[in-house]
Motif scaffolding. Structure first.
Motif, PDB file in Angstrom:
ATOM      1  N   PRO A   1      30.117  56.497  53.421  1.00  0.00           N
ATOM      2  CA  PRO A   1      30.684  58.090  53.413  1.00  0.00           C
ATOM      3  C   PRO A   1      31.163  58.609  54.896  1.00  0.00           C
ATOM      4  O   PRO A   1      30.873  58.061  55.765  1.00  0.00           O
ATOM      5  N   LYS A   2      32.219  59.294  54.602  1.00  0.00           N
ATOM      6  CA  LYS A   2      32.793  59.770  55.960  1.00  0.00           C
ATOM      7  C   LYS A   2      31.706  60.437  57.043  1.00  0.00           C
ATOM      8  O   LYS A   2      32.007  60.019  58.178  1.00  0.00           O
ATOM      9  N   THR A   3      30.764  60.876  56.232  1.00  0.00           N
ATOM     10  CA  THR A   3      29.743  61.459  57.302  1.00  0.00           C
ATOM     11  C   THR A   3      28.922  60.531  58.277  1.00  0.00           C
ATOM     12  O   THR A   3      28.278  60.744  59.001  1.00  0.00           O
ATOM     13  N   HIS A   4      28.992  59.395  57.451  1.00  0.00           N
ATOM     14  CA  HIS A   4      28.185  58.157  58.090  1.00  0.00           C
ATOM     15  C   HIS A   4      28.853  57.600  59.150  1.00  0.00           C
ATOM     16  O   HIS A   4      28.306  56.620  59.937  1.00  0.00           O
ATOM     17  N   LYS A   5      30.189  57.935  59.253  1.00  0.00           N
ATOM     18  CA  LYS A   5      30.863  56.733  60.341  1.00  0.00           C
ATOM     19  C   LYS A   5      30.622  57.248  61.664  1.00  0.00           C
ATOM     20  O   LYS A   5      30.624  58.383  62.291  1.00  0.00           O
ATOM     21  N   ASN A   6      30.187  56.178  62.418  1.00  0.00           N
ATOM     22  CA  ASN A   6      30.061  56.377  63.828  1.00  0.00           C
ATOM     23  C   ASN A   6      30.154  55.018  64.671  1.00  0.00           C
ATOM     24  O   ASN A   6      29.607  54.040  64.433  1.00  0.00           O
ATOM     25  N   TYR A   7      31.018  55.070  65.470  1.00  0.00           N
ATOM     26  CA  TYR A   7      31.466  53.802  66.019  1.00  0.00           C
ATOM     27  C   TYR A   7      30.465  53.220  66.806  1.00  0.00           C
ATOM     28  O   TYR A   7      30.215  52.031  66.847  1.00  0.00           O
ATOM     29  N   ASP A   8      29.713  53.784  67.577  1.00  0.00           N
ATOM     30  CA  ASP A   8      28.704  53.185  68.539  1.00  0.00           C
ATOM     31  C   ASP A   8      27.544  52.826  67.232  1.00  0.00           C
ATOM     32  O   ASP A   8      27.247  51.274  67.758  1.00  0.00           O
ATOM     33  N   ASP A   9      27.371  53.349  66.434  1.00  0.00           N
ATOM     34  CA  ASP A   9      26.394  52.750  65.497  1.00  0.00           C
ATOM     35  C   ASP A   9      26.946  51.402  64.508  1.00  0.00           C
ATOM     36  O   ASP A   9      26.163  50.490  64.498  1.00  0.00           O
ATOM     37  N   PHE A  10      28.324  51.429  64.346  1.00  0.00           N
ATOM     38  CA  PHE A  10      29.005  50.341  63.978  1.00  0.00           C
ATOM     39  C   PHE A  10      28.794  49.181  64.595  1.00  0.00           C
ATOM     40  O   PHE A  10      28.516  48.190  64.261  1.00  0.00           O
ATOM     41  N   LEU A  11      29.121  49.149  66.039  1.00  0.00           N
ATOM     42  CA  LEU A  11      29.207  48.285  66.919  1.00  0.00           C
ATOM     43  C   LEU A  11      27.653  47.404  67.179  1.00  0.00           C
ATOM     44  O   LEU A  11      27.516  46.449  67.084  1.00  0.00           O
TER      45      LEU A  11
END
Length: 760
Positions: A499-509
């Motif tokens: 979901p778009k609302t879940h996108k977070n680059y730091d969390d992805f990293l």
């Protein structure tokens, strides 16, 4: 305190703690829709079995058994009766209402995996496998959780060009495995191009014996001049049995393969085998270097359509995909404009011009595909001259084509070159392997949002998904493809699924760091410096350069030097910003403790009298060569030979006239600038370059003129002149204008690229 309030507080504490624990202990990519952790643990051991409740699950059950056995020392027998420590698979469209969705519940005694359908079960298995990978060092203790998950987009694609370079079936299977592991469900297989035809067509055997091979291959980058070649015959093709084998293999991983057969452009390999399909009589050769070529399929020749329909008649039975990709991109109209047959077609069909002729070509092929119960998909050039009635647009040149198509109620796959071309550099280090151009780091890929602000809610329904592309001009080996694609493909997977609302680059990293080990275990040659130094330069009117460094690497410090020496862990630590106010070389390095990470960052600064002085341009720069920062031409920074570090200022077909105000009358003895010359990239030197000076800004005197720019690449002009007093410097460069006949891109506008106007 009332017990109910106390219970509520502890519940909140547990909720936040468990969600924090998820980011630390369960690192699934792409990020699921919902994850709730519990305090339970499930342990995989020798008694763990798989409960098969229906024979219809046998394919997925067997896949799960084999995957778990490869990661653990356990065998995981498949049982029909309920054991005490088990994994159960089921399908329940009520519990999981979204297509391709799944629910995964890990508790003390069992793992319950429920899918909306078989593909949902498969994706749940992939998430479970990711969790198991991460549990290997914890005795295969899996954190208790409930995961509810389903995709954002139905189309989640990754492309591979095998026309420029040919890859073995074993690598394609590995590629498909990786797509499936990260829930990418479409493999776009680019099978034909100017440099090679890669699929067997039995009716036309010369496609195998002639078009599948080229005499030699260019060495280095296309921009290099003169071109050098290796002198080695190169090629190959996939037999129809091999195609069937790969399609079957992909279908077992719920990956759809979409074949691309290029038309009407990128046809030189096909023309080398069957020259009567071209506009010009005579022989053709399979291209030996990269680019866009004037020789395309003749749109006025009925035998062209017979040939392509025959080709599709053999292609369609091999691929059960809804779509057949026909390319449609980068088709020069040069030959069509002078071809009697094409001009007759334009007249007979009452077409306005060659652009409408391309639309006629595409629509004719679409009707044929529709008659075979297939749908046409093509690059956004198929919009030229009018879009085919049912065609799906793959928008690559920008988002504009996709936006236009969606507003016309056509299905769209977003794949903009700016963010999703993985053959572009992912690092600006000078020793990166040769790539196409541009700069697309992992962070830029991750930042892409498929729903443009220009679309309303009704239009958004036509955006069916996203795709990333890897063109292989500069990646001849499988390990090079992996280096360019991964981990950027993981960012793509999250754009397409989460979901778009879940996108977070730091969390992805934070999750990607866990997947380093997974990629290593899968023997993927991925780019492992995705947390290298990022930087930003700005300049004050005073002439001071402000340098900002950052890194996402945890517990890291950036050490730097300004004397040109490589930094050590004993050198100064970067804090908030650096100020540079004189010529020199800045170097920086990430350290975690005493251990260096990545490569040394390096930037030269060249100070002179025009630093931070205003520049007035008669014409505005264009496209990617239009820096938005002030002082782009007077900041002491040099554009690189790869023209991807945002320092070059470019003019398409227009002359350069730039005037600099030094603020007061000064003595001038040197003038200059940097020019970029790459004819094979349509970047041309000016016909003439002139420097003039003035004290009052009205009356100018010429002090230097040249038409000599010998270097292929950066031409650095530093002209010594008789010392003269001046306040204003005028730079004039006459653009080549239209690229001459016989040159690459002939008839198009020439680019004139300049950087750093130098005055001293």
């Amino acid at each position: 305190m009332p017990k109910t309030k106390l219970f509520f507080i502890f519940s909140l504490m547990y909720f936040f703690t468990s969600n924090y624990s998820f980011s630390q202990s369960i690192s699934i990519i792409p990020k699921p829709v919902s994850v709730q952790l519990t305090q339970e643990k499930f342990t995989l051991n020798s008694s763990t079995s798989i409960l098969q409740t229906s024979a219809s699950f046998s394919k997925n059950v067997q896949f799960l058994q084999e995957a778990l056995h490869s990661l653990t020392p356990f065998s995981f027998p498949i049982l029909e009766n309920t054991p005490s420590n088990f994994i159960q698979i089921s399908i329940d469209t009520t519990k999981v209402s979204q297509k391709e969705g799944y629910q995964l519940v890990i508790s003390k005694n069992s793992i319950q995996l429920t899918g909306h359908d078989e593909v949902g079960v498969f994706y749940g298995i992939q998430s479970l496998i990711q969790i198991v990978y991460q549990s290997k060092n914890q005795g295969f203790n899996l954190s208790g959780c409930r995961i509810d998950d389903y995709p954002r987009f139905t189309y989640r694609g990754l492309h591979l060009d095998v026309g420029r370079n040919f890859f073995p079936l074993s690598f394609l299977k590995k590629y498909i495995d990786l797509l499936a592991f990260y829930k990418i469900n479409t493999f776009h297989w680019h099978l034909t191009d100017d440099q090679g035809w890669r699929i067997e067509i039995k009716k036309y055997p010369r496609l195998q014996s002639v078009a599948a091979f080229r005499d030699e291959t260019i060495i280095g980058h296309k921009k290099d001049s003169p071109h050098r070649f290796d002198g080695k015959k190169y090629g190959g093709f996939y037999g129809q049995d091999e195609v069937k084998e790969l399609v079957k293999y992909a279908s077992e991983k719920y990956v759809t393969i979409i074949p691309e057969i290029e038309m009407p452009g990128h046809a030189q390999a096909a023309l080398s085998a069957y020259p009567h399909l071209g506009c010009v009589s005579g022989s053709y050769k399979t291209a030996t270097f990269w680019g866009v070529f004037d020789d395309v399929f003749c749109a006025g020749n009925d035998s062209t359509f017979t040939f392509l329909q025959d080709v599709l008649d053999e292609v369609i039975p091999l691929f059960p995909s809804k779509y057949i990709h026909i390319g449609g991109d980068e088709c020069p109209k040069t030959r069509w404009k002078v071809c009697p047959k094409c001009q007759k077609r334009i007249k007979d069909e009452h077409l306005a011009d060659e652009h409408e002729l391309q639309s006629y070509f595409i629509q004719r092929m679409e009707k044929y595909l529709n008659s075979k119960n297939r749908e046409l998909i093509g690059w956004d050039e198929i919009l030229e001259g009018g879009l085919s009635p049912k065609a799906t647009v793959m928008s690559w040149r920008s988002e504009a084509g996709g936006i236009a198509a969606a507003k016309q109620k056509h299905e769209v796959i977003m794949t903009p070159e700016s963010h999703l071309y993985l053959d572009y550099y992912q690092s600006l280090h000078a020793d990166e392997p040769t790539a196409a151009a541009s700069f697309t780091p992992l962070s830029k890929v991750y930042s892409y949002e498929p729903f443009s602000s220009e679309l309303n809610q009704d239009d958004e329904q036509y955006i069916k998904g996203v795709q990333a592309n890897i063109w292989t001009e500069y990646t001849p080996q499988p390990e090079q493809v992996e280096y360019m694609v991964f981990p950027r493909a993981l960012a793509l997977s999250e754009i397409a699924w989460s979901p778009k609302t879940h996108k977070n680059y730091d969390d992805f990293l934070s999750r990607l760091r866990q997947h380093r080990n997974i990629l290593q275990q899968k023997k993927v040659n991925f780019f492992d410096r995705f947390e290298e130094i990022t930087y930003h330069f700005s300049m004050e009117k005073s002439g001071k350069s402000i340098v900002h460094f950052s890194t996402t690497l945890p517990n890291a410090k950036i050490h730097y030097t300004v004397n040109g020496k490589a930094p050590t862990s004993n050198d100064k630590v970067y804090q908030n910003q650096l100020i540079i106010n004189k010529s020199g070389i800045l170097k920086a390095q990430i350290f975690v403790g005493k251990k260096a990470y990545g490569k040394v960052f390096e930037q030269a600064f060249e100070y002179h009298k025009a630093i931070a002085k205003n520049v007035i341009l008669k014409h505005q720069p264009k496209a990617n060569y239009n820096p938005t920062t002030p002082f782009a031409l007077t900041n002491g920074l040099t554009g690189n030979a790869r023209y991807n570090n945002s320092q070059w200022v470019g003019f398409s077909g227009e002359d350069v006239e730039a005037t600099i105000d030094l603020g007061n009358i000064q003595s001038i003895s040197t003038v200059g600038l940097n020019l970029l010359k790459y004819h094979w990239q349509r970047m041309w030197e000016p016909n003439v370059l002139i420097f003039s000076i003035s004290e009052d800004g009205n009356s100018y005197k010429e002090v230097y003129r040249t038409s000599n720019f010998p270097a292929n690449g950066i031409n650095q002009i530093r002209a010594k002149i008789t010392p003269v007093k001046a306040r204003f410097i005028k730079v004039q460069a006459e653009n080549k204008g239209i690229i001459p006949a016989g040159e690459y891109g002939a008839g198009g506008k020439a680019w004139l690229l300049i950087d750093e106007i130098y005055v001293d």
